[in-house]
Structure formats: structure tokens, C-alpha cells
Design an enzyme around this catalytic site. Structure first.
Site, PDB file in Angstrom:
ATOM      1  N   ALA A 206       0.808  -1.215   0.000  1.00  0.00           N
ATOM      2  CA  ALA A 206       0.000   0.000   0.000  1.00  0.00           C
ATOM      3  C   ALA A 206       0.850   1.278   0.000  1.00  0.00           C
ATOM      4  O   ALA A 206       0.542   2.233  -0.711  1.00  0.00           O
ATOM      5  CB  ALA A 206      -0.938  -0.001   1.207  1.00  0.00           C
ATOM      6  N   HIS A 207       1.920   1.302   0.791  1.00  0.00           N
ATOM      7  CA  HIS A 207       2.678   2.559   0.918  1.00  0.00           C
ATOM      8  C   HIS A 207       3.422   2.930  -0.358  1.00  0.00           C
ATOM      9  O   HIS A 207       3.882   4.062  -0.497  1.00  0.00           O
ATOM     10  CB  HIS A 207       3.644   2.499   2.110  1.00  0.00           C
ATOM     11  CG  HIS A 207       4.893   1.725   1.863  1.00  0.00           C
ATOM     12  ND1 HIS A 207       6.053   2.314   1.411  1.00  0.00           N
ATOM     13  CD2 HIS A 207       5.169   0.406   1.972  1.00  0.00           C
ATOM     14  CE1 HIS A 207       6.987   1.382   1.267  1.00  0.00           C
ATOM     15  NE2 HIS A 207       6.474   0.219   1.597  1.00  0.00           N
ATOM     16  N   CYS A 333      28.617   1.340  -1.372  1.00  0.00           N
ATOM     17  CA  CYS A 333      28.946   2.110  -0.179  1.00  0.00           C
ATOM     18  C   CYS A 333      27.696   2.626   0.529  1.00  0.00           C
ATOM     19  O   CYS A 333      27.774   3.091   1.653  1.00  0.00           O
ATOM     20  CB  CYS A 333      29.863   3.265  -0.549  1.00  0.00           C
ATOM     21  SG  CYS A 333      29.328   4.160  -1.997  1.00  0.00           S
TER      22      CYS A 333
END
Lengths: 391, 86
Positions: A206-207, A333
Site C-alpha cells: 500500500a505505501h 557504499c
């Protein structure tokens, strides 16, 4: 850059692929449902029946947008949980047919982690490689005879490449192997229909499309063999145990319904931002490699990834952050493990100085202009600090 | 390893030891030192950064140089044999 529609405290939020901003419709629905849908939907008194009704209506809305039946849709606590349940539940139900999971090399880490879990439990995993755009070849997705389930993303989360999911489904279905489609990147961004893409199972989050965090979508098509790999209860048709997040689910359905109505109008605008970046970056930044499919039909409209030679990705993220620009990176990194993104590695792409830019419904041209204004000097500063001259 | 590959490794003019250096430093070292070679000559890069496994081939592709061969070093890291083509 002040006075524009900033996201949080970020002047230029260009990381919508990590998480989208809560859709205003979803926000309204969430607040209303916190009051109206608070009770236990499994009980029989009035407030409980109202929570049940909100839950059922949400299921019907989500099912309609995805071309599924309501009883095929369950709500989980995340997209990750939905993908885990889809894969491991199918592997469990089909263990007499085989113990192998077949997947692409560029799946999201949640799918890879589920496959590793399956392997540690004694199962097998076969990985299918990708081309330079990060795309699988359907002919290479032929399942070994002991395959229980296959998993392929609808679109890649780092380079936006849309996978030939329907063609892969045809290859799999010809030998009776079900396909789980991780559609976390595509649902709410482009039209997704479970029938059209040949998905036997589908997961989404959903997000990623303007719903709240804490809700995933699991679709298990009717007639597909699936058995809960975890202890089950009576919730969500026995597929997802525990008290459901009714308010979050209501907001998810509201967001998805709103997105379904606006993506057609929005896509050209977002594609325009990405096209502008694609066109300008090679002229503004020396030794930049634009990744992914140059053909707009072959990728999601809202995302662009590139790598800068001789650039430390973490330093570049820091430079951009200081300028108020939020993006993400697949460089080694910037990862906890100090290994580069498995997606970039599988594509044979340059992994250093990697930046993923993703736009969304709140983005405007000024966000993209801000990045274009800041990036050339930021890259130059990072290279200068590393002593890169005339290479 | 075939005898032919062994001969090519033996042809390296010098070795660049970038072990212990993190991305993108091994690639910067490679880019710095390659021009010291004549066209067609080879050097060896030692690197133990995980990104080098992907960025050495990518750099060679972008700069039209040749990654001839790789081999694991016994005490950690990887050796990359690179030929200057341009």
C-alpha cells in the site's frame, strides 16, 4: 524552492519508489475509518458489523481494480509479508509436485529472502539471469521438472524495466507451474490486471502507491493450491493470521481506487520529467551511464536510474541531501553489507555513483530542475575530492 | 587455467594493488595506471572490494578496454587482467 508543495521537510522529494506520499483521499479514509472501523470485524454487534462492512467493501474495491474476485484478495501487514506468503504457501501446497522455486536474478530482496529461507529448509532455488536492461527472456524461464512455484516481478524496483510477465506465465502454465507476480512497483502506477498478466498469485504494497504503511495485498487466484506456511486462524480466509488493520485497509482501498482514476492523466506528466532527465543528464554530467530500457513502453513512467563513473555513491547522496534533494542509490557504499545492488550486478551495469530518481503525484517540474541544477556540481565535487582529473 | 592464459598473466607489465580500497577507488586506480601501458599491453589489478567484480567489466566496456581474465587471489581478493586497447 520554498513555497512549493514540499514533501515532509524535503524541498525536492525524488524517492517516490521507496515510499509514496499518503494520498489525500487515503488520509481522509484513514481518519474516518479509525472512528468507524475500530471494532473487531469478526464479532456480531453493530460496531463490529460496521468494521466488517468496511473491510468487505475495501476487499471488493481492491479486487475490482486488480481484476480479481473479492475472495481472492487478502490483506497482510506489508508487501514483504504478502510475497513471503505467496511463495512459501504455494511451495508448501505443491511440495509433492516439487521442491524448487524458480525466480529472476533481479527480484526484490523480500522475494530473494523468502527463496533463501526455502533453501535453508531443504528446498532448491533456480535463478534466471537478465539482459542489460534487467529483463528476463521468457524462453529462459523454463521451469525444471521439480519446480513448485515461480516468481517474477511485474516491473523492476531499481531500473523500472517491465518484465514480459504474461509470456513467462504462458511458459510456466504449459507445464502446470504457478506464477507469483511481485507487483509492488506497478500497482497504482500502471494498470495491473491479474488475468491479463497471467498471475496465479500477486503481491503489492500500500505505501508504494499512496496508501498507509503496514498494509500489503495478497491475491491467490481461485483454484490455485496454497497452504498457509504459518500458524493460521480464521482471519482473512485463513491466509493471514491476526487482527486486521481495518483503518489501514480502508485507506489502502481508497488510495488504490483514487490512483486507478488518475494514473492515465498523470503518466504523461511523470514520463515528461523522466524524459527530461534522460535527455539532459548525458550533456550535464560527464561519464554518466543511464540504465534501463530506453523504450518508454518497456518501463514504468516514473523512475530513472543512472551511474556516474569514479563517484562514491554515499558522498553523492550526501551532497544531494545537503541541497534538499532526496534520492536513493544502489551503490555498495550505501548498503549495510557493502555489496552493490544485485539488480545492477545482474545487468552488468556500472554500480558506482548510482542514483535512482523516482517521481510521483506530488512532483513538479521544479523538483526535476533542482536536481538538474545541483547534480553536475555535486558529481564534480565528489570526483575532485577523489583526485579524479582527466580520466 | 590453460597454458595460454598463464602466458598472458605472465605478460603483465605491472600489478596495481588496490586491496583494502573501497569503491570507486580501485577503478580510479585502474584508470590512472592503464595509460602507462602501450596499446595491446596488459596490467594486473588486485582488488578485494565487492563492487570491483562488476565495475571492472563495466569500466572496460565503457572505455573500450579489454578485461582478459580474472582469478581469485589465495590471500583474499581478485586479480583482474586488463589489456589497453585504445
Amino acid at each position: 524552492m520554498s513555497g512549493r508543495n514540499t514533501v515532509g521537510s524535503v524541498p525536492a522529494y525524488l524517492d517516490h519508489a521507496s515510499t509514496a506520499v499518503l494520498h489525500p483521499t487515503a488520509r481522509d479514509a484513514l481518519l474516518a475509518a479509525l472512528d468507524e472501523g475500530w471494532a473487531d470485524p469478526a464479532r456480531l454487534y453493530r460496531d463490529a458489523r460496521r468494521a466488517r462492512m468496511l473491510l468487505d467493501a475495501s476487499r471488493e474495491t481492491v479486487a475490482a481494480v486488480l481484476g480479481a474476485r473479492p475472495d481472492e484478495v487478502s490483506f497482510t501487514s506489508s508487501g514483504t509479508q504478502a510475497a513471503q506468503l505467496a511463495l512459501l504457501g504455494t511451495a508448501r501446497a505443491r511440495r509433492r509436485a516439487g521442491t524448487r522455486i524458480l525466480l529472476s536474478a533481479v527480484e526484490h530482496s523480500c522475494v530473494l529472502h523468502a527463496a533463501e529461507w526455502h533453501e535453508r529448509a531443504g528446498g532448491q532455488v533456480t535463478t534466471v539471469g537478465v539482459d542489460g536492461f534487467g529483463r528476463v527472456d521468457p524462453a529462459a524461464f523454463a521451469p525444471p521438472p521439480d519446480t513448485a512455484v515461480a516468481s517474477l516481478q511485474h516491473a523492476n524496483h531499481e531500473v523500472a524495466t517491465i518484465q514480459p510477465v504474461a509470456a513467462v506465465a504462458d511458459v510456466l502454465h504449459a507445464v502446470g507451474v504457478p506464477l507469483h507476480v511481485d507487483a509492488a512497483m506497478s500497482v497504482g502506477r500502471i494498470p495491473v490486471d491479474v488475468q491479463a498478466i497471467g498471475a496465479d498469485l500477486l503481491s503489492a504494497s500500500a505505501h508504494k502507491f499512496g496508501g498507509p504503511a503496514g498494509v500489503g495485498i495478497l491475491v491467490v487466484r481461485t483454484g490455485r493450491r496454497w497452504a498457509n506456511p504459518l500458524p493460521a486462524d480464521e482471519r482473512e480466509g485463513g491466509r493471514v493470521a491476526g487482527f486486521p488493520n481495518v483503518a489501514g485497509i480502508v485507506a489502502t482501498a481508497a488510495a488504490l481506487h483514487a490512483r486507478a482514476g488518475e494514473i492515465a492523466d498523470e503518466a504523461p506528466r511523470l514520463a515528461g520529467y523522466v524524459d527530461r532527465l534522460r535527455a539532459r543528464l548525458p550533456h550535464l554530467v560527464p561519464d554518466v551511464e543511464i540504465l534501463g530500457d530506453p523504450d518508454p513502453a518497456g518501463r514504468l513512467p516514473h523512475l530513472l536510474t543512472f551511474s556516474c563513473l569514479y563517484v562514491d555513491g554515499e558522498s553523492l547522496l550526501g551532497e544531494l541531501d545537503r541541497a534538499g534533494i532526496a534520492v536513493s542509490s544502489g551503490s555498495s557504499c550505501t548498503s549495510d553489507t557493502l555489496t552493490p545492488s544485485h539488480v545492477l550486478a545482474a545487468m552488468g551495469a556500472l554500480t558506482q555513483g548510482n542514483i535512482r530518481v523516482s517521481v510521483g503525484r506530488e512532483s513538479d517540474a521544479a523538483d526535476v530542475d533542482a536536481l538538474l541544477a545541483v547534480l553536475p556540481d555535486a558529481v564534480a565535487r565528489v570526483r575532485e575530492r577523489a583526485g579524479v582529473v582527466g580520466l | 587455467m590453460t597454458k595460454g592464459e598463464s602466458t598472458v598473466w605472465h605478460d603483465a607489465w605491472f600489478t596495481v594493488d588496490a586491496r583494502g580500497r573501497r569503491c570507486p577507488l580501485p577503478i580510479i586506480e585502474l584508470a590512472r595506471r592503464l595509460p602507462e601501458l602501450g596499446i595491446g599491453a596488459v596490467l594486473v589489478l588486485w582488488a578485494d572490494d565487492p563492487a570491483a567484480a562488476f565495475d571492472v567489466p563495466a569500466w572496460c566496456r565503457m572505455r573500450a578496454q579489454e578485461l582478459v581474465s580474472t582469478r581469485e587471489l589465495t590471500d583474499g581478493g581478485t586479480a583482474y587482467l586488463v589489456r589497453r586497447l585504445t
